[in-house]
Design a protein around this motif. Structure first.
Motif, PDB file in Angstrom:
ATOM      1  N   PRO A   7     -12.574   4.091  -7.062  1.00 45.21           N
ATOM      2  CA  PRO A   7     -12.139   4.469  -8.409  1.00 45.21           C
ATOM      3  C   PRO A   7     -11.253   3.398  -9.033  1.00 45.21           C
ATOM      4  O   PRO A   7     -10.709   2.531  -8.339  1.00 45.21           O
ATOM      5  CB  PRO A   7     -11.329   5.746  -8.147  1.00 45.21           C
ATOM      6  CG  PRO A   7     -10.791   5.560  -6.758  1.00 45.21           C
ATOM      7  CD  PRO A   7     -11.853   4.815  -6.008  1.00 45.21           C
ATOM      8  N   LEU A   8     -11.098   3.466 -10.345  1.00 46.27           N
ATOM      9  CA  LEU A   8     -10.149   2.605 -11.039  1.00 46.27           C
ATOM     10  C   LEU A   8      -8.744   3.148 -10.806  1.00 46.27           C
ATOM     11  O   LEU A   8      -8.515   4.355 -10.824  1.00 46.27           O
ATOM     12  CB  LEU A   8     -10.448   2.591 -12.543  1.00 46.27           C
ATOM     13  CG  LEU A   8     -11.811   2.034 -12.987  1.00 46.27           C
ATOM     14  CD1 LEU A   8     -11.937   2.152 -14.497  1.00 46.27           C
ATOM     15  CD2 LEU A   8     -11.972   0.593 -12.549  1.00 46.27           C
ATOM     16  N   LEU A   9      -7.812   2.242 -10.582  1.00 49.73           N
ATOM     17  CA  LEU A   9      -6.411   2.627 -10.407  1.00 49.73           C
ATOM     18  C   LEU A   9      -5.608   2.005 -11.540  1.00 49.73           C
ATOM     19  O   LEU A   9      -5.906   0.881 -11.985  1.00 49.73           O
ATOM     20  CB  LEU A   9      -5.889   2.142  -9.050  1.00 49.73           C
ATOM     21  CG  LEU A   9      -6.647   2.671  -7.819  1.00 49.73           C
ATOM     22  CD1 LEU A   9      -6.122   2.005  -6.554  1.00 49.73           C
ATOM     23  CD2 LEU A   9      -6.523   4.181  -7.724  1.00 49.73           C
ATOM     24  N   TYR A  10      -4.570   2.696 -11.977  1.00 45.53           N
ATOM     25  CA  TYR A  10      -3.813   2.235 -13.137  1.00 45.53           C
ATOM     26  C   TYR A  10      -2.353   2.020 -12.767  1.00 45.53           C
ATOM     27  O   TYR A  10      -1.723   2.862 -12.119  1.00 45.53           O
ATOM     28  CB  TYR A  10      -3.915   3.254 -14.274  1.00 45.53           C
ATOM     29  CG  TYR A  10      -5.325   3.416 -14.792  1.00 45.53           C
ATOM     30  CD1 TYR A  10      -5.833   2.565 -15.760  1.00 45.53           C
ATOM     31  CD2 TYR A  10      -6.156   4.419 -14.280  1.00 45.53           C
ATOM     32  CE1 TYR A  10      -7.139   2.713 -16.224  1.00 45.53           C
ATOM     33  CE2 TYR A  10      -7.453   4.571 -14.740  1.00 45.53           C
ATOM     34  CZ  TYR A  10      -7.944   3.714 -15.710  1.00 45.53           C
ATOM     35  OH  TYR A  10      -9.225   3.851 -16.164  1.00 45.53           O
ATOM     36  N   LEU A  11      -1.820   0.887 -13.215  1.00 45.74           N
ATOM     37  CA  LEU A  11      -0.408   0.557 -13.029  1.00 45.74           C
ATOM     38  C   LEU A  11       0.243   0.611 -14.413  1.00 45.74           C
ATOM     39  O   LEU A  11      -0.080  -0.185 -15.296  1.00 45.74           O
ATOM     40  CB  LEU A  11      -0.266  -0.839 -12.411  1.00 45.74           C
ATOM     41  CG  LEU A  11       1.128  -1.287 -12.008  1.00 45.74           C
ATOM     42  CD1 LEU A  11       1.713  -0.361 -10.945  1.00 45.74           C
ATOM     43  CD2 LEU A  11       1.093  -2.718 -11.472  1.00 45.74           C
ATOM     44  N   HIS A  12       1.151   1.567 -14.598  1.00 49.05           N
ATOM     45  CA  HIS A  12       1.703   1.822 -15.924  1.00 49.05           C
ATOM     46  C   HIS A  12       3.011   1.092 -16.200  1.00 49.05           C
ATOM     47  O   HIS A  12       3.511   1.122 -17.319  1.00 49.05           O
ATOM     48  CB  HIS A  12       1.919   3.326 -16.106  1.00 49.05           C
ATOM     49  CG  HIS A  12       0.643   4.099 -16.124  1.00 49.05           C
ATOM     50  ND1 HIS A  12      -0.118   4.283 -17.257  1.00 49.05           N
ATOM     51  CD2 HIS A  12      -0.034   4.719 -15.123  1.00 49.05           C
ATOM     52  CE1 HIS A  12      -1.197   4.990 -16.970  1.00 49.05           C
ATOM     53  NE2 HIS A  12      -1.173   5.272 -15.680  1.00 49.05           N
ATOM     54  N   GLY A  13       3.561   0.449 -15.184  1.00 54.84           N
ATOM     55  CA  GLY A  13       4.825  -0.255 -15.385  1.00 54.84           C
ATOM     56  C   GLY A  13       5.458  -0.597 -14.066  1.00 54.84           C
ATOM     57  O   GLY A  13       4.790  -0.635 -13.018  1.00 54.84           O
ATOM     58  N   GLU A  14       6.752  -0.852 -14.080  1.00 52.93           N
ATOM     59  CA  GLU A  14       7.461  -1.246 -12.867  1.00 52.93           C
ATOM     60  C   GLU A  14       7.347  -0.144 -11.808  1.00 52.93           C
ATOM     61  O   GLU A  14       7.421   1.042 -12.106  1.00 52.93           O
ATOM     62  CB  GLU A  14       8.936  -1.502 -13.191  1.00 52.93           C
ATOM     63  CG  GLU A  14       9.689  -2.210 -12.078  1.00 52.93           C
ATOM     64  CD  GLU A  14      11.052  -2.712 -12.544  1.00 52.93           C
ATOM     65  OE1 GLU A  14      11.610  -3.612 -11.894  1.00 52.93           O
ATOM     66  OE2 GLU A  14      11.544  -2.201 -13.566  1.00 52.93           O
ATOM     67  N   GLY A  15       7.122  -0.564 -10.557  1.00 58.59           N
ATOM     68  CA  GLY A  15       6.992   0.396  -9.468  1.00 58.59           C
ATOM     69  C   GLY A  15       5.889  -0.011  -8.510  1.00 58.59           C
ATOM     70  O   GLY A  15       5.507  -1.189  -8.436  1.00 58.59           O
ATOM     71  N   ARG A  16       5.369   0.985  -7.762  1.00 61.39           N
ATOM     72  CA  ARG A  16       4.371   0.715  -6.728  1.00 61.39           C
ATOM     73  C   ARG A  16       3.087   1.497  -6.991  1.00 61.39           C
ATOM     74  O   ARG A  16       3.112   2.567  -7.574  1.00 61.39           O
ATOM     75  CB  ARG A  16       4.914   1.123  -5.349  1.00 61.39           C
ATOM     76  CG  ARG A  16       6.101   0.288  -4.891  1.00 61.39           C
ATOM     77  CD  ARG A  16       6.513   0.698  -3.484  1.00 61.39           C
ATOM     78  NE  ARG A  16       7.433  -0.251  -2.901  1.00 61.39           N
ATOM     79  CZ  ARG A  16       7.677  -0.344  -1.604  1.00 61.39           C
ATOM     80  NH1 ARG A  16       7.067   0.470  -0.765  1.00 61.39           N
ATOM     81  NH2 ARG A  16       8.523  -1.233  -1.138  1.00 61.39           N
ATOM     82  N   LEU A  17       1.984   0.930  -6.507  1.00 60.77           N
ATOM     83  CA  LEU A  17       0.692   1.582  -6.624  1.00 60.77           C
ATOM     84  C   LEU A  17      -0.044   1.435  -5.300  1.00 60.77           C
ATOM     85  O   LEU A  17      -0.245   0.318  -4.812  1.00 60.77           O
ATOM     86  CB  LEU A  17      -0.136   0.953  -7.749  1.00 60.77           C
ATOM     87  CG  LEU A  17      -1.550   1.504  -7.944  1.00 60.77           C
ATOM     88  CD1 LEU A  17      -1.493   2.962  -8.403  1.00 60.77           C
ATOM     89  CD2 LEU A  17      -2.328   0.654  -8.949  1.00 60.77           C
ATOM     90  N   GLN A  18      -0.418   2.585  -4.698  1.00 65.60           N
ATOM     91  CA  GLN A  18      -1.163   2.561  -3.440  1.00 65.60           C
ATOM     92  C   GLN A  18      -2.619   2.224  -3.711  1.00 65.60           C
ATOM     93  O   GLN A  18      -3.252   2.802  -4.598  1.00 65.60           O
ATOM     94  CB  GLN A  18      -1.079   3.928  -2.753  1.00 65.60           C
ATOM     95  CG  GLN A  18      -1.610   3.959  -1.329  1.00 65.60           C
ATOM     96  CD  GLN A  18      -0.687   3.277  -0.348  1.00 65.60           C
ATOM     97  OE1 GLN A  18       0.533   3.354  -0.478  1.00 65.60           O
ATOM     98  NE2 GLN A  18      -1.258   2.585   0.621  1.00 65.60           N
ATOM     99  N   ILE A  19      -3.156   1.262  -2.956  1.00 68.24           N
ATOM    100  CA  ILE A  19      -4.556   0.864  -3.087  1.00 68.24           C
ATOM    101  C   ILE A  19      -5.259   1.223  -1.780  1.00 68.24           C
ATOM    102  O   ILE A  19      -5.165   0.492  -0.804  1.00 68.24           O
ATOM    103  CB  ILE A  19      -4.699  -0.644  -3.365  1.00 68.24           C
ATOM    104  CG1 ILE A  19      -3.786  -1.079  -4.511  1.00 68.24           C
ATOM    105  CG2 ILE A  19      -6.145  -0.997  -3.653  1.00 68.24           C
ATOM    106  CD1 ILE A  19      -3.745  -2.571  -4.697  1.00 68.24           C
ATOM    107  N   GLY A  20      -5.927   2.357  -1.728  1.00 68.69           N
ATOM    108  CA  GLY A  20      -6.554   2.769  -0.475  1.00 68.69           C
ATOM    109  C   GLY A  20      -5.500   3.160   0.545  1.00 68.69           C
ATOM    110  O   GLY A  20      -4.353   3.464   0.220  1.00 68.69           O
ATOM    111  N   ALA A  21      -5.899   3.121   1.820  1.00 73.63           N
ATOM    112  CA  ALA A  21      -5.006   3.582   2.883  1.00 73.63           C
ATOM    113  C   ALA A  21      -4.052   2.498   3.359  1.00 73.63           C
ATOM    114  O   ALA A  21      -2.980   2.796   3.868  1.00 73.63           O
ATOM    115  CB  ALA A  21      -5.835   4.087   4.059  1.00 73.63           C
TER     116      ALA A  21
END
Length: 440
Positions: A318-332
């Motif tokens: 799926p597409l993942l979205y980063l909305h600003g400062e912080g962290r985003l998990q990509i898969g496991a």
């Protein structure tokens, strides 16, 4: 007197369960399971009885259910029963009646165990069942694990009568006049196991009257052989190394040094569900060009220049979205974080991207490569196809498929994570605020 001490000693020796545990007994109503229930009662263990009605033998199946229900009442223990449409289940799943009954039985046993807080499930297999299983496995083809047949304990499933032979059980039931019901299908040669029991084993006993004792010793040796193999495979498993993408790699030269090669390599790949025939093909193809791939139901193995790369087969990402400062998990196993700073002094590192923050359009998108993707590699003036970039960088297909891309809100590529930034988003003399992307 029933052989209580022999029964409890076997349970202790095999570490089947503790006296305080509550065990769910699978009882069909036949001699084996009736004897097991009587021994549990005599030993004072905590137990309940479960009975499966497979609706395969008309009135006989209803008779069995009524008998087992009465037995539970006489032993003063809880009674569980279930009714299955076994024939339809077998047709729907395109399996044999016996296989359908087995799947339905053990699935329901486990559900009942969990729902009622029981610690173990006990079934009444004996020595002759173990012999029949080994012979069936040999006829159908088996690895080392199939040579020891059924085990006294496997996770929550226990077999506390496995030290008895069928003859011993028959004699005990007759001597103590234990009531039981007879399953007429046991005398039918329609099923493979029955053919082994009725037509093969009697001839083997003519050759060796002590067949049960001989097989018991053989099965013990096979169990020890399997332990030895597991130790060897555990050492070989150290050859599998996880890279930065979370993919497993094994050097081709390490595979070529394995001895016995086919056995150890098959055991190494068994947890990833590769069939024996596929393993043989992989070994035959070790010197083939890079990019050759082989598949199991769950994994892909790709031959790279000097290594084999093992990767899980993934569904559409799926597409993942980063909305600003912080962290985003990509898969496991992957993570990207974003922070901002006014400092312009950085040491280049492949796990970081330093971008002019004023050029970002949120939300940013994280996705994987698609046909037609292109970008302007850092330090270059012209565009390059992403597929060509991967080829030039000698990126193996499994790694290419797992390399995340950071995409700006306008659709332009910002960063091929861990590989190359886009020239359009580099820091310049006019940069006032820096976006720091960090791949973990």
């Amino acid at each position: 007197m029933l052989p209580l001490k022999q029964f409890t000693d076997y349970i202790t020796q095999q570490h089947l369960f503790n006296a305080s545990d509550h065990v769910l007994l699978g009882v069909s109503g036949g001699k084996d399971s009736v004897l097991m229930a009587q021994l549990f009662k005599l030993a004072g263990f905590h137990f309940s009885i479960a009975h499966c009605n497979f609706n395969l033998r008309a009135d006989e199946a209803q008779r069995d259910e009524a008998f087992v229900k009465l037995l539970a009442q006489e032993l003063e223990v809880p009674f569980h029963v279930v009714h299955f449409d076994t024939e339809n289940f077998a047709k729907e799943h395109k399996i044999s009646i016996q296989m359908a009954a087995r799947q339905l039985r053990y699935q329901w046993f486990e559900e009942t165990r969990k729902a009622n807080g029981y610690q173990y499930i006990a079934v009444a297999h004996h020595q002759n069942d173990a012999i029949e299983t080994v012979l069936l496995n040999l006829v159908r083809g088996t690895g080392v694990s199939g040579m020891h047949g059924i085990l006294p304990k496997r996770e929550n499933l226990i077999r506390p009568l496995l030290f008895f032979s069928r003859l011993q059980i028959d004699e005990l039931v007759e001597e103590h006049q234990l009531p039981y019901v007879e399953d007429s299908s046991n005398e039918s040669s329609k099923y493979a196991r029955n053919k082994i029991r009725l037509q093969v084993v009697p001839h083997l006993k003519e050759i060796n009257p002590s067949l049960e004792q001989t097989f018991e010793k053989n099965i013990t040796r096979f169990k020890e052989l399997e332990l030895l193999l597991q130790q060897a495979v555990k050492q070989v498993a150290n050859y599998l190394q996880k890279d930065e993408s979370g993919l497993l790699r094994i050097k081709i030269e390490d595979v070529q040094r394995l001895s016995p090669q086919k056995l150890l390599f098959y055991e190494l790949l068994k947890p990833f569900h590769f069939a024996e025939a596929v393993v043989e093909e992989i070994l035959f193809s070790l010197n083939k060009p890079s990019g050759t791939s082989f598949y199991s139901a769950t994994h892909c193995l790709t031959i790279d220049r000097s290594a084999l790369i093992l990767s899980p087969i993934e569904t559409a990402k799926p597409l993942l979205y980063l909305h600003g400062e912080g962290r985003l998990q990509i898969g496991a196993e992957q993570l990207i974080s974003l922070s901002f700073t006014d400092s312009l002094n950085f040491k280049p590192e492949k796990n970081f991207a330093y971008v002019d923050a004023s050029l970002l359009i949120f939300p940013l998108v994280v996705r994987y490569w698609e046909s037609g993707d292109r970008f302007k590699p850092l330090g270059m003036k012209s565009f390059k196809k992403l597929s060509d970039f991967f080829v030039d960088e000698k990126v193996p297909l499994p790694v290419k498929d797992r390399t995340p891309l950071l995409i700006n809100g306008n659709g332009e590529m910002i960063w091929i994570m861990r590989m190359r930034q886009d020239e359009r988003y580099k820091l310049s003399a006019t940069t006032k605020k820096v976006a720091i992307f960090h791949w973990h």
